[in-house]
Design an enzyme around this catalytic site. Structure first.
Site, short mmCIF file in Angstrom:
data_model
loop_
_atom_site.label_atom_id
_atom_site.label_comp_id
_atom_site.label_asym_id
_atom_site.label_seq_id
_atom_site.Cartn_x
_atom_site.Cartn_y
_atom_site.Cartn_z
N CYS A 1 0.81 -1.22 0.00
CA CYS A 1 0.00 0.00 0.00
C CYS A 1 0.84 1.27 0.00
CB CYS A 1 -0.93 0.01 1.20
SG CYS A 1 -2.10 -1.37 1.21
N HIS B 1 -3.91 7.11 0.88
CA HIS B 1 -4.09 5.77 0.32
C HIS B 1 -5.51 5.32 0.61
CE1 HIS B 1 -4.02 1.53 -0.32
NE2 HIS B 1 -4.00 1.25 0.97
N ASN C 1 -9.90 -0.84 -2.57
CA ASN C 1 -8.49 -0.63 -2.24
C ASN C 1 -7.65 -1.25 -3.35
OD1 ASN C 1 -5.87 -0.78 -1.26
ND2 ASN C 1 -6.46 -1.42 0.80
#
Length: 337
Positions: free
Chosen positions: A114, A264, A294
């Site tokens: 991430c 993020h 995501n």
């Protein structure tokens, strides 16, 4: 000494839209449950036999290069961030070099999940600051859907992730008041297994071990992603806050100076928590997790590109990128647009 600036942005997502109701047909879940916990309404999944992590990255990169106003052969170096490469090896960086038809430039693969794009921007920035390169292509691309446990057993992870890619061209900037002002990177490996995919890997379980257990009828979930959701959430909100403040303080700035925060896209609840803590308005934070889920290393460049395309980022704006994820790794980038 130079600064680097983002001269071009692009993103690509597959056409195949997967809604929460679609997932409810595969596992015991529902739209309300998913939205309440994550904010996600839908995500994109690659249809098998079409896109790959590399091909999505190439499509995003082509847009970024065109918008940078340069020829593809002006690219001096490639940085590719992903946790879902086409192959165990080689990494997708060299595949992008091949598929874009670039000269024999260097290609570096980053495995920081991430935080991958933030780490990639930091690496590219240092190369440009040192004078080694003039134009660096940074890509974040992920193909999660083919590796998720799409059953009730895996719903805690599988409802969250989507596929897609984003790219940025970083270019040399001689005006030291513009571009990337600073980057800040951290890791805390003691929590590495709290968000992980253990196999296949040389450390504990390689392909031969998995095949042996499958042949013997033993159920093995080590090749599916694992996440200790509450633990990750609690750590994320702390580290997000810390690393954003670290970046601001390094540049004698305050949260009130932020024009656009691109976090993020891990969980809408995390973004909302950070927004409230820093006293930011909806116009100062960009979220698109509701549409894409995501997308790990791709989430920041996709969101950054969309925010720019929608006119939410203008010349002179202070833009902050921040990420937290598996590793644990986290980081921030402070940009004067």
């Amino acid at each position: 000494m130079y600064n680097s600036r983002i001269s071009g942005l692009g993103f690509y997502v597959p056409e195949n839209v997967v809604t929460n109701n679609d997932l409810s047909k595969l596992m015991d879940t529902n739209d309300e449950w998913i939205q309440e916990r994550t904010g996600i309404k839908e995500r994109r999944h690659v249809v098998k036999g079409t896109d790959t992590t590399t091909s999505m990255g190439v499509k995003a990169a082509q847009k970024a290069i065109e918008r940078a106003g340069i020829d593809k052969n002006d690219i001096d170096f490639i940085v590719f961030a992903t946790l879902s490469p086409d192959y165990y090896f080689p990494g997708p960086g060299v595949l992008v070099q091949r598929d874009l038809g670039l000269k024999t430039v260097g290609a570096l693969d980053i495995r920081n999940q991430c935080s991958g794009f933030v780490y990639g921007i930091s690496v590219a920035d240092q190369y440009i600051k040192s004078g080694m390169y003039k134009n660096v292509l940074v890509i974040g691309s992920e193909l999660h859907s083919h590796g998720l446990d799409m059953t009730t057993r895996g719903r805690g992870v599988s409802v969250i992730f989507g596929d897609g890619a984003g790219a940025a061209v970083l270019t040399r900037e001689e005006d030291m008041s513009k571009g990337i002002l600073s980057t800040h990177l951290h890791s805390e490996g003691e929590h590495a297994e709290e968000l992980s995919l253990i196999a296949p890997g040389m450390g504990k379980r390689w392909v031969t071990d998995i095949i042996k257990d499958v042949d013997s009828g033993t159920e093995d979930t080590s090749y599916f992603p694992y996440m200790n959701g509450q633990f990750v959430f609690k750590n994320a909100v702390v580290r997000f806050s810390e690393v954003i403040m670290e970046g601001l303080q390094a540049n004698n700035l305050s949260p009130q100076d932020i024009d656009m925060l691109i976090p993020h896209q891990a969980n809408l609840r995390i973004s909302q928590f950070i927004q409230k803590k820093f006293g930011l308005s909806n116009d100062q934070v960009f979220n698109n997790i509701m549409n894409y889920g995501n997308t790990t290393a791709a989430s920041i460049p996709i969101a950054l590109t969309e925010a720019w395309e929608q006119g939410k980022i203008k010349e002179g704006d202070l833009v902050v990128l921040a990420a937290f994820g598996s590793g644990f790794t986290w980081g921030s980038v402070i940009i004067r647009w």
